[in-house]
Design a protein around this motif. Structure first.
Motif, PDB file in Angstrom:
ATOM      1  N   TYR A   1       7.722   6.111  -4.509  1.00  0.00           N
ATOM      2  CA  TYR A   1       8.751   6.597  -5.441  1.00  0.00           C
ATOM      3  C   TYR A   1      10.128   6.086  -5.037  1.00  0.00           C
ATOM      4  O   TYR A   1      10.869   5.521  -5.850  1.00  0.00           O
ATOM      5  CB  TYR A   1       8.736   8.125  -5.461  1.00  0.00           C
ATOM      6  CG  TYR A   1       9.877   8.745  -6.231  1.00  0.00           C
ATOM      7  CD1 TYR A   1       9.822   8.880  -7.621  1.00  0.00           C
ATOM      8  CD2 TYR A   1      11.016   9.198  -5.564  1.00  0.00           C
ATOM      9  CE1 TYR A   1      10.875   9.451  -8.326  1.00  0.00           C
ATOM     10  CE2 TYR A   1      12.078   9.774  -6.264  1.00  0.00           C
ATOM     11  CZ  TYR A   1      12.000   9.893  -7.641  1.00  0.00           C
ATOM     12  OH  TYR A   1      13.044  10.450  -8.340  1.00  0.00           O
ATOM     13  N   ASP A   2      10.481   6.259  -3.769  1.00  0.00           N
ATOM     14  CA  ASP A   2      11.796   5.870  -3.290  1.00  0.00           C
ATOM     15  C   ASP A   2      11.995   4.362  -3.359  1.00  0.00           C
ATOM     16  O   ASP A   2      13.055   3.879  -3.768  1.00  0.00           O
ATOM     17  CB  ASP A   2      11.976   6.368  -1.843  1.00  0.00           C
ATOM     18  CG  ASP A   2      13.355   6.059  -1.293  1.00  0.00           C
ATOM     19  OD1 ASP A   2      14.348   6.530  -1.875  1.00  0.00           O
ATOM     20  OD2 ASP A   2      13.436   5.330  -0.284  1.00  0.00           O
ATOM     21  N   ALA A   3      10.963   3.587  -2.976  1.00  0.00           N
ATOM     22  CA  ALA A   3      11.083   2.126  -2.993  1.00  0.00           C
ATOM     23  C   ALA A   3      11.285   1.605  -4.410  1.00  0.00           C
ATOM     24  O   ALA A   3      12.103   0.709  -4.650  1.00  0.00           O
ATOM     25  CB  ALA A   3       9.841   1.493  -2.366  1.00  0.00           C
TER      26      ALA A   3
ATOM     27  N   TYR B   1      -4.286   1.512  -6.074  1.00  0.00           N
ATOM     28  CA  TYR B   1      -3.222   1.687  -5.082  1.00  0.00           C
ATOM     29  C   TYR B   1      -2.926   3.168  -4.815  1.00  0.00           C
ATOM     30  O   TYR B   1      -2.182   3.485  -3.873  1.00  0.00           O
ATOM     31  CB  TYR B   1      -1.925   1.022  -5.555  1.00  0.00           C
ATOM     32  CG  TYR B   1      -1.968  -0.467  -5.747  1.00  0.00           C
ATOM     33  CD1 TYR B   1      -3.079  -1.232  -5.356  1.00  0.00           C
ATOM     34  CD2 TYR B   1      -0.900  -1.134  -6.335  1.00  0.00           C
ATOM     35  CE1 TYR B   1      -3.107  -2.596  -5.558  1.00  0.00           C
ATOM     36  CE2 TYR B   1      -0.917  -2.508  -6.525  1.00  0.00           C
ATOM     37  CZ  TYR B   1      -2.019  -3.234  -6.144  1.00  0.00           C
ATOM     38  OH  TYR B   1      -2.033  -4.588  -6.353  1.00  0.00           O
ATOM     39  N   ASN B   2      -3.447   4.030  -5.667  1.00  0.00           N
ATOM     40  CA  ASN B   2      -3.204   5.475  -5.527  1.00  0.00           C
ATOM     41  C   ASN B   2      -1.712   5.818  -5.560  1.00  0.00           C
ATOM     42  O   ASN B   2      -1.262   6.746  -4.883  1.00  0.00           O
ATOM     43  CB  ASN B   2      -3.832   6.014  -4.230  1.00  0.00           C
ATOM     44  CG  ASN B   2      -5.349   5.926  -4.255  1.00  0.00           C
ATOM     45  OD1 ASN B   2      -5.987   6.277  -5.247  1.00  0.00           O
ATOM     46  ND2 ASN B   2      -5.929   5.437  -3.174  1.00  0.00           N
TER      47      ASN B   2
ATOM     48  N   PRO C   1       0.813  -1.224   0.000  1.00  0.00           N
ATOM     49  CA  PRO C   1       0.000   0.000   0.000  1.00  0.00           C
ATOM     50  C   PRO C   1       0.847   1.275   0.000  1.00  0.00           C
ATOM     51  O   PRO C   1       0.408   2.303   0.526  1.00  0.00           O
ATOM     52  CB  PRO C   1      -0.754  -0.143   1.307  1.00  0.00           C
ATOM     53  CG  PRO C   1       0.264  -0.756   2.238  1.00  0.00           C
ATOM     54  CD  PRO C   1       1.102  -1.679   1.385  1.00  0.00           C
ATOM     55  N   MET C   2       2.025   1.238  -0.575  1.00  0.00           N
ATOM     56  CA  MET C   2       2.891   2.420  -0.565  1.00  0.00           C
ATOM     57  C   MET C   2       2.307   3.522  -1.453  1.00  0.00           C
ATOM     58  O   MET C   2       1.746   3.241  -2.513  1.00  0.00           O
ATOM     59  CB  MET C   2       4.291   2.053  -1.051  1.00  0.00           C
ATOM     60  CG  MET C   2       4.998   1.011  -0.197  1.00  0.00           C
ATOM     61  SD  MET C   2       6.683   0.677  -0.765  1.00  0.00           S
ATOM     62  CE  MET C   2       6.379  -0.210  -2.302  1.00  0.00           C
TER      63      MET C   2
ATOM     64  N   PRO D   1       6.306  -9.949  -4.613  1.00  0.00           N
ATOM     65  CA  PRO D   1       6.369  -9.529  -3.212  1.00  0.00           C
ATOM     66  C   PRO D   1       6.551  -8.016  -3.094  1.00  0.00           C
ATOM     67  O   PRO D   1       7.256  -7.402  -3.892  1.00  0.00           O
ATOM     68  CB  PRO D   1       7.598 -10.275  -2.677  1.00  0.00           C
ATOM     69  CG  PRO D   1       8.496 -10.392  -3.877  1.00  0.00           C
ATOM     70  CD  PRO D   1       7.575 -10.579  -5.061  1.00  0.00           C
ATOM     71  N   LYS D   2       5.931  -7.444  -2.091  1.00  0.00           N
ATOM     72  CA  LYS D   2       6.105  -6.017  -1.810  1.00  0.00           C
ATOM     73  C   LYS D   2       7.173  -5.851  -0.746  1.00  0.00           C
ATOM     74  O   LYS D   2       7.175  -6.551   0.269  1.00  0.00           O
ATOM     75  CB  LYS D   2       4.787  -5.399  -1.343  1.00  0.00           C
ATOM     76  CG  LYS D   2       4.900  -3.947  -0.839  1.00  0.00           C
ATOM     77  CD  LYS D   2       5.012  -3.886   0.677  1.00  0.00           C
ATOM     78  CE  LYS D   2       5.224  -2.452   1.171  1.00  0.00           C
ATOM     79  NZ  LYS D   2       5.426  -2.395   2.651  1.00  0.00           N
TER      80      LYS D   2
END
Length: 278
Positions: free
Chosen positions: A34-36, A54-55, A27-28, A233-234
């Motif tokens: 952006y950073d991930a 997911y927005n 849910p980032m 995977p998140k």
């Protein structure tokens, strides 16, 4: 028959291959997403998964634009909501996704939920195929489609490239997997490491982790790959992002895969696609 290839991709069609490990982004949102994504691409991820719901399409797209990696070297997937169902509506949804992401095309665009109460998911699939035929989209697929939903799509002469569904050792969904296999349809596992993750402490997993000098999560990801599935995977954590890619230097034996299969509880997915959707 579709199969896992040695170059860490899975063959979808005669001419398209998708990286077997993707980065999930729910849910980032915003700067976190952006950073991930930027860090993941720098580590070697070449498959990024997002969705309108997911927005974070804007943040994910911004990272893809800002990375030094060529766009054509990445596989980017997004998914659309129920308001995009219909031949014309899906084209509008796709244009909106591209605008939010700042991209010229997507590698795959998926029907996020069938929303069978609308009776429009087949029409949405027809619109997706037209986008591919027109050269605007590389491929299309579905997500959370149960066997009856797939039957309706294939009865219309349509062939999605993947079905993204919830699969983990406690939620194996063998009937769903068998139906996907019936159509030689690749399964992409979301939440591939579960949520609570109790199975990561099971001896069927931990014994293998010790034997292969891997983490339990790496064993489960390898289990997905050796079963012919894409895994998404998140993670926003640097260590886990790196570990999730370090699963291509070993294979599980058929007996070891079967031992993890045996952890299945018989539980269905967390959400029923005949009742839930957006």
């Amino acid at each position: 028959m579709t199969s896992l290839r040695q170059d860490a991709t899975i063959q979808l069609t005669d001419h398209l291959a998708i990286p077997a490990i993707g980065l999930g982004t729910w849910p980032m949102e915003g700067d976190e997403a952006y950073d991930a994504v930027l860090r993941a691409i720098d580590k070697g991820y070449r498959h990024i998964d997002t969705a309108t719901n997911y927005n974070n399409e804007d943040a994910v797209g911004r990272a893809i634009v800002d990375t030094d990696t060529d766009r054509d070297d990445l596989w980017v997937t997004s998914k659309f909501n129920r308001d995009g169902h219909g031949r014309d509506e899906v084209k509008q949804a796709y244009a909106a996704s591209l605008q939010r992401m700042g991209l010229d095309y997507l590698d795959s665009y998926l029907v996020h939920w069938p929303n069978p109460d609308q009776h429009k998911f087949v029409a949405a699939c027809e619109g997706l195929q037209e986008l591919v035929d027109d050269g605007k989209l590389r491929s299309w697929g579905v997500s959370n489609f149960k066997p009856a939903h797939l039957d309706a799509v294939y009865a219309a002469g349509l062939t999605p490239v993947m079905n993204q569904v919830q699969i983990d050792p406690h939620h194996l969904q063998p009937a769903q997997l068998a139906h996907n296999a019936k159509y030689e349809l690749i399964t992409a596992a979301y939440s591939p490491l579960g949520r609570a993750g109790e199975f990561l402490d099971d001896p069927a997993v931990t014994t293998l982790a010790e034997a292969y000098d891997k983490t339990p999560a790496q064993i489960v990801l390898r289990w997905h790959l050796d079963s012919g599935r894409i895994a998404v995977p998140k993670s926003a954590d640097d260590t886990r992002q790196r570990q999730n890619l370090e699963v291509f230097d070993f294979h599980l034996t058929p007996a070891e895969v079967a031992a993890i299969d045996a952890l299945d509880t018989g539980a269905g997915p967390r959400l029923d696609a005949d009742e839930f959707g957006h």
